[in-house]
Write a protein that holds these residues in place. Structure first.
Motif, short mmCIF file in Angstrom:
data_model
loop_
_atom_site.label_atom_id
_atom_site.label_comp_id
_atom_site.label_asym_id
_atom_site.label_seq_id
_atom_site.Cartn_x
_atom_site.Cartn_y
_atom_site.Cartn_z
N LEU A 173 0.68 -1.23 0.00
CA LEU A 173 0.04 0.03 0.11
C LEU A 173 0.80 1.34 0.08
O LEU A 173 0.76 2.15 -0.83
N ASP A 206 0.76 5.01 16.19
CA ASP A 206 -0.20 4.25 15.82
C ASP A 206 -1.25 5.25 15.47
O ASP A 206 -1.84 6.21 16.06
N LEU A 207 -1.88 5.01 14.22
CA LEU A 207 -2.89 6.13 13.87
C LEU A 207 -4.17 6.19 14.81
O LEU A 207 -4.56 5.10 15.11
N ASP A 208 -4.79 7.29 15.03
CA ASP A 208 -5.88 7.38 15.89
C ASP A 208 -7.10 7.08 14.98
O ASP A 208 -7.21 7.65 13.85
N ASN A 209 -8.08 6.40 15.38
CA ASN A 209 -9.48 6.56 15.02
C ASN A 209 -9.63 6.03 13.45
O ASN A 209 -10.39 6.58 12.57
N LEU A 210 -8.88 4.95 13.20
CA LEU A 210 -8.76 4.54 11.64
C LEU A 210 -10.33 3.63 11.48
O LEU A 210 -10.43 3.83 10.41
N LYS A 211 -10.54 3.20 12.45
CA LYS A 211 -11.76 2.35 12.51
C LYS A 211 -12.94 3.15 12.03
O LYS A 211 -13.75 3.12 11.35
N HIS A 219 -13.14 2.22 3.49
CA HIS A 219 -11.77 1.51 3.40
C HIS A 219 -10.71 2.33 2.61
O HIS A 219 -9.59 2.50 2.94
N GLY A 222 -9.82 5.16 4.46
CA GLY A 222 -8.80 4.61 5.35
C GLY A 222 -7.40 4.38 4.95
O GLY A 222 -6.44 4.62 5.49
N ASP A 223 -7.46 3.93 3.59
CA ASP A 223 -6.17 3.53 3.04
C ASP A 223 -5.41 4.70 2.79
O ASP A 223 -4.26 4.92 3.18
N ILE A 226 -3.74 6.17 5.75
CA ILE A 226 -2.52 5.32 6.00
C ILE A 226 -1.29 5.88 5.11
O ILE A 226 -0.17 6.28 5.50
N ARG A 245 6.02 0.55 7.92
CA ARG A 245 4.74 0.24 8.29
C ARG A 245 4.78 -1.05 8.98
O ARG A 245 4.81 -2.03 8.17
N GLY A 248 -1.11 -2.80 10.65
CA GLY A 248 -2.25 -2.04 9.76
C GLY A 248 -1.95 -0.77 9.84
O GLY A 248 -2.17 -0.04 8.77
N ASP A 249 -2.10 -0.01 11.14
CA ASP A 249 -1.97 1.44 11.20
C ASP A 249 -0.97 1.73 12.04
O ASP A 249 -1.25 2.71 12.57
N LYS A 315 -1.61 7.15 23.99
CA LYS A 315 -3.06 7.06 23.45
C LYS A 315 -4.01 7.07 24.33
O LYS A 315 -4.89 7.91 24.22
N LYS A 319 -6.89 9.84 24.91
CA LYS A 319 -8.25 9.74 24.86
C LYS A 319 -8.91 10.63 26.00
O LYS A 319 -10.20 10.90 25.83
N1 LIG Z 1 -8.39 1.17 5.52
C1 LIG Z 1 -7.69 0.26 6.06
N2 LIG Z 1 -7.80 0.00 7.32
C2 LIG Z 1 -6.93 -0.87 7.96
C3 LIG Z 1 -6.01 -1.22 7.24
N3 LIG Z 1 -5.19 -1.98 8.37
C4 LIG Z 1 -5.96 -2.06 9.18
N4 LIG Z 1 -6.99 -1.12 9.24
C5 LIG Z 1 -7.95 -0.91 10.25
O1 LIG Z 1 -7.34 0.00 11.49
C6 LIG Z 1 -7.97 -0.37 12.53
C7 LIG Z 1 -6.85 -0.72 13.61
O2 LIG Z 1 -7.30 -0.97 14.92
P1 LIG Z 1 -7.38 0.00 16.11
O3 LIG Z 1 -5.74 0.62 16.00
O4 LIG Z 1 -7.78 -0.69 17.04
O5 LIG Z 1 -8.30 1.27 15.58
P2 LIG Z 1 -8.38 2.55 15.52
O6 LIG Z 1 -9.72 3.30 15.20
O7 LIG Z 1 -6.88 3.53 15.08
O8 LIG Z 1 -8.26 2.95 17.24
P3 LIG Z 1 -7.36 3.63 18.08
O9 LIG Z 1 -5.82 3.27 17.75
O10 LIG Z 1 -7.57 3.32 19.51
O11 LIG Z 1 -7.44 5.07 17.97
C8 LIG Z 1 -8.82 -1.52 12.23
O12 LIG Z 1 -10.17 -1.12 12.14
C9 LIG Z 1 -8.37 -2.12 10.89
O13 LIG Z 1 -9.59 -2.59 10.24
C10 LIG Z 1 -5.59 -1.21 5.98
O14 LIG Z 1 -4.67 -1.48 5.20
N5 LIG Z 1 -6.62 -0.22 5.33
#
Ligand SMILES: Nc1nc2c(ncn2[C@@H]2O[C@H](COP(=O)(O)OP(=O)(O)OP(=O)(O)O)[C@@H](O)[C@H]2O)c(=O)[nH]1
Length: 322
Positions: A173, A206-211, A219, A222-223, A226, A245, A248-249, A315, A319
């Motif tokens: 990615l 670690d990215l915040d709030n990616l979910k 998605h 989200g990508d 990242i 990387r 995931g995030d 983190k 929060k």
């Molecule tokens: N779009 C996208 N999402 C991803 C990828 N890899 C992981 N994720 C998402 O990233 C999130 C990582 O989880 P968390 O770190 O618990 O989620 P968060 O919303 O960032 O929560 P906090 O770190 O507590 O702020 C999950 O929802 C994964 O589905 C990716 O390659 N692309």
């Protein structure tokens, strides 16, 4: 793929090939009884001698600097026209009077062929040069083609090796290193720091709030968050710094630093929210970091665990304070 704008002399991947090419170019110059034989690389920055035959008569050593691309070199003509060039007696020809190889160094004869990367783009040239007028015929004209084939076959191998390595050490990615790449190259950096008594900074992001971004904007956005964060790291860091990387995030950064302040400034720049925005959501990250003086450097996985914990503390704190 190997970036055609990078100098092969600076690539560790080519080191074994360069040794082989050296033997070949020495042999080539001997066979042609020429004082100078070369492999020359061309990039958008200009021309550089990659291999020069080892002879006292040869005035142009390898890696001796970049010759601007507008210089009227024989090699420039070969690359521009993408075909072999044989000049027997350059001093007699008006067109070569502005070529410093002729006017300043007294070369008279040039025989060279274009070299290509596996995708057919220009790599540079392979050539022999002589102060005397020459009369290469028949097999001599074909021989340089054999040398060219050997170099081009090596370039195919190097390119394939680089592709395989990229696949296993990089993330598809963001094209930055993945966890394996980080651990592999990180070990080398640790080794370097220990040996040369340097200090290190390790940063865990670690990215915040990616979910939330995924769930609300999809998605793809989200990508994008990242990728933007990865690009931000690349912008802020120096080429010698290592970023990856590793999940995931999650991203990790390993840098050589002199002081704790230097590391803190770097972290501030990474955190700078104006550097990025995805649908109004800056790709913000929680960050843990630590300065490791030379004596504190331990194993990379242990160090990574330590900053991971610091990241979690950060983190929770973020929060807790909206
Ligand atoms: N779009 C996208 N999402 C991803 C990828 N890899 C992981 N994720 C998402 O990233 C999130 C990582 O989880 P968390 O770190 O618990 O989620 P968060 O919303 O960032 O929560 P906090 O770190 O507590 O702020 C999950 O929802 C994964 O589905 C990716 O390659 N692309």
């Amino acid at each position: 793929m190997f970036d055609p704008n990078d100098w092969v002399l600076e690539s560790e991947h080519l080191a074994p090939s360069l040794k082989k090419w050296q033997t070949m170019v020495n042999l080539m110059a001997d066979i042609y009884e020429a004082p100078a034989g070369f492999v020359v690389q061309y990039t958008s920055k200009g021309y550089q001698v990659v291999i020069a035959n080892e002879s006292e008569l040869n005035p142009y050593p390898a890696g001796d600097g970049v010759i601007p691309s507008e210089t009227n070199l024989f090699c420039r003509r070969v690359v521009a026209e993408n075909k072999p060039l044989y000049v027997k007696n350059a001093t007699q020809l008006e067109e070569w009077q502005t070529n410093p190889e002729v006017s300043e160094d007294g070369f008279n004869s040039y025989f060279g062929m274009p070299l290509h990367w596996p995708d057919g783009s220009a790599f540079g040239t392979i050539c022999v040069m002589d102060f005397d007028i020459t009369h290469y015929k028949g097999p001599y004209k074909e021989l340089i083609g054999q040398f060219r084939d050997m170099v081009e076959q090596d370039l195919v191998l190097v390119d394939q090796y680089k592709k395989v390595e990229d696949l296993s050490l990089r993330d598809s990615l963001t094209h930055s290193y993945n966890r394996r790449g980080f651990m592999t190259l990180g070990e080398s950096l640790l080794h370097f720091a220990r040996r040369y008594n340097k200090h290190l900074g390790l940063i865990y992001c670690d990215l915040d709030n990616l979910k939330f971004i995924n769930d609300n904007y999809g998605h793809r956005v989200g990508d994008q968050a990242i990728t933007e964060f990865s690009n931000r790291l690349k912008t802020v860091l120096r080429e010698t710094d290592l970023s990856a990387r590793i999940g995931g995030d999650e991203f990790a950064v390993l840098v050589l630093v002199d002081t704790e302040d230097e590391l803190a400034t770097l972290v501030e720049r990474i955190q700078s929210p104006e550097a990025s925005a995805t649908h109004g959501h800056a790709a913000e990250a929680s960050i843990g970091f630590r300065f490791y003086s030379n004596q504190q450097i331990s194993r990379l996985d242990r160090m990574l665990d330590e900053v991971d914990k610091l990241m979690y503390a950060n983190k929770h704190q973020r929060k807790a304070t909206p």
